[in-house]
Scaffold this motif. Structure first.
Motif, PDB file in Angstrom:
ATOM      1  N   LEU A 145       0.887  -1.167   0.000  1.00  0.00           N
ATOM      2  CA  LEU A 145       0.000   0.000   0.000  1.00  0.00           C
ATOM      3  C   LEU A 145       0.918   1.208   0.000  1.00  0.00           C
ATOM      4  O   LEU A 145       1.647   1.421   0.962  1.00  0.00           O
ATOM      5  N   SER A 146       0.922   1.975  -1.076  1.00  0.00           N
ATOM      6  CA  SER A 146       1.901   3.050  -1.155  1.00  0.00           C
ATOM      7  C   SER A 146       1.372   4.269  -1.878  1.00  0.00           C
ATOM      8  O   SER A 146       0.546   4.157  -2.781  1.00  0.00           O
ATOM      9  N   GLY A 147       1.891   5.413  -1.483  1.00  0.00           N
ATOM     10  CA  GLY A 147       1.609   6.648  -2.192  1.00  0.00           C
ATOM     11  C   GLY A 147       2.535   6.835  -3.388  1.00  0.00           C
ATOM     12  O   GLY A 147       2.359   7.758  -4.174  1.00  0.00           O
ATOM     13  N   MET A 148       3.528   5.960  -3.514  1.00  0.00           N
ATOM     14  CA  MET A 148       4.459   6.043  -4.646  1.00  0.00           C
ATOM     15  C   MET A 148       3.727   5.625  -5.909  1.00  0.00           C
ATOM     16  O   MET A 148       3.221   4.514  -5.995  1.00  0.00           O
ATOM     17  N   LYS A 149       3.665   6.529  -6.853  1.00  0.00           N
ATOM     18  CA  LYS A 149       2.887   6.258  -8.057  1.00  0.00           C
ATOM     19  C   LYS A 149       3.763   5.954  -9.276  1.00  0.00           C
ATOM     20  O   LYS A 149       3.255   5.621 -10.334  1.00  0.00           O
ATOM     21  N   GLN A 150       5.075   6.052  -9.122  1.00  0.00           N
ATOM     22  CA  GLN A 150       5.958   5.810 -10.249  1.00  0.00           C
ATOM     23  C   GLN A 150       5.911   4.334 -10.645  1.00  0.00           C
ATOM     24  O   GLN A 150       5.954   3.446  -9.802  1.00  0.00           O
ATOM     25  N   GLU A 151       5.839   4.112 -11.944  1.00  0.00           N
ATOM     26  CA  GLU A 151       5.813   2.744 -12.445  1.00  0.00           C
ATOM     27  C   GLU A 151       7.028   1.955 -11.967  1.00  0.00           C
ATOM     28  O   GLU A 151       6.921   0.769 -11.641  1.00  0.00           O
ATOM     29  N   SER A 152       8.172   2.607 -11.866  1.00  0.00           N
ATOM     30  CA  SER A 152       9.387   1.913 -11.427  1.00  0.00           C
ATOM     31  C   SER A 152       9.232   1.367 -10.004  1.00  0.00           C
ATOM     32  O   SER A 152       9.752   0.292  -9.693  1.00  0.00           O
ATOM     33  N   SER A 153       8.519   2.084  -9.133  1.00  0.00           N
ATOM     34  CA  SER A 153       8.290   1.604  -7.764  1.00  0.00           C
ATOM     35  C   SER A 153       7.383   0.385  -7.760  1.00  0.00           C
ATOM     36  O   SER A 153       7.611  -0.575  -7.016  1.00  0.00           O
ATOM     37  N   VAL A 154       6.348   0.420  -8.573  1.00  0.00           N
ATOM     38  CA  VAL A 154       5.432  -0.712  -8.668  1.00  0.00           C
ATOM     39  C   VAL A 154       6.188  -1.943  -9.173  1.00  0.00           C
ATOM     40  O   VAL A 154       6.113  -3.026  -8.581  1.00  0.00           O
ATOM     41  N   ILE A 155       6.943  -1.764 -10.243  1.00  0.00           N
ATOM     42  CA  ILE A 155       7.692  -2.874 -10.832  1.00  0.00           C
ATOM     43  C   ILE A 155       8.715  -3.424  -9.836  1.00  0.00           C
ATOM     44  O   ILE A 155       8.828  -4.632  -9.657  1.00  0.00           O
ATOM     45  N   ARG A 156       9.429  -2.535  -9.159  1.00  0.00           N
ATOM     46  CA  ARG A 156      10.434  -2.996  -8.195  1.00  0.00           C
ATOM     47  C   ARG A 156       9.789  -3.785  -7.063  1.00  0.00           C
ATOM     48  O   ARG A 156      10.301  -4.836  -6.655  1.00  0.00           O
TER      49      ARG A 156
END
Length: 127
Positions: A82-93
């Motif tokens: 559950l994260s406020g990080m919206k960058q695709e790189s964060s999701v992929i990582r």
């Protein structure tokens, strides 16, 4: 209501952590909580096992990415980010590190519960 399993919430935002605790308790889950990296690390090392981990990526004292790896090395359980990080790189990582799902904040409690039921051992059992 029968115990449906143990969920470890790792979230530094007090209001959100308390909301998640109330939501999960109301659905019959046992809830453990950690509000920072070190507390989460201690929980992972000391608890015998949980059935699922709900994890924020931005934590005081460390990163959720390290905790995903730690959980996966310790337990064979799903990790839902559950994260406020919206960058695709964060999701992929997060997914590459071993998370099974990624939900961006803010999120719907109903959607969260629907997703969690897919991963919990008793997810298909109605109360």
């Amino acid at each position: 209501m029968p115990d449906k399993g143990r969920i470890l919430i790792i979230e530094d935002e007090t209001v959100l952590r308390m909301m998640l605790q109330r939501l999960l308790l109301s659905q019959g889950y046992e809830v453990l909580m950690a509000d920072r990296f070190q507390t989460a690390e201690n929980q992972i090392k000391q608890e015998s096992k949980v059935d699922l981990v709900l994890l924020d990526l931005n934590l005081p004292g460390g990163t959720g990415f390290d905790l995903i790896r730690m959980v996966k090395e310790t337990w064979d359980v799903p990790v839902v980010v559950l994260s406020g990080m919206k960058q695709e790189s964060s999701v992929i990582r997060a997914l590459e590190e071993g998370a099974v799902d990624f939900m961006q904040k803010p999120f719907s409690p109903q959607e969260l519960m629907a997703r969690l039921k897919r991963y919990m051992p008793c997810g298909d059992v109605s109360a």
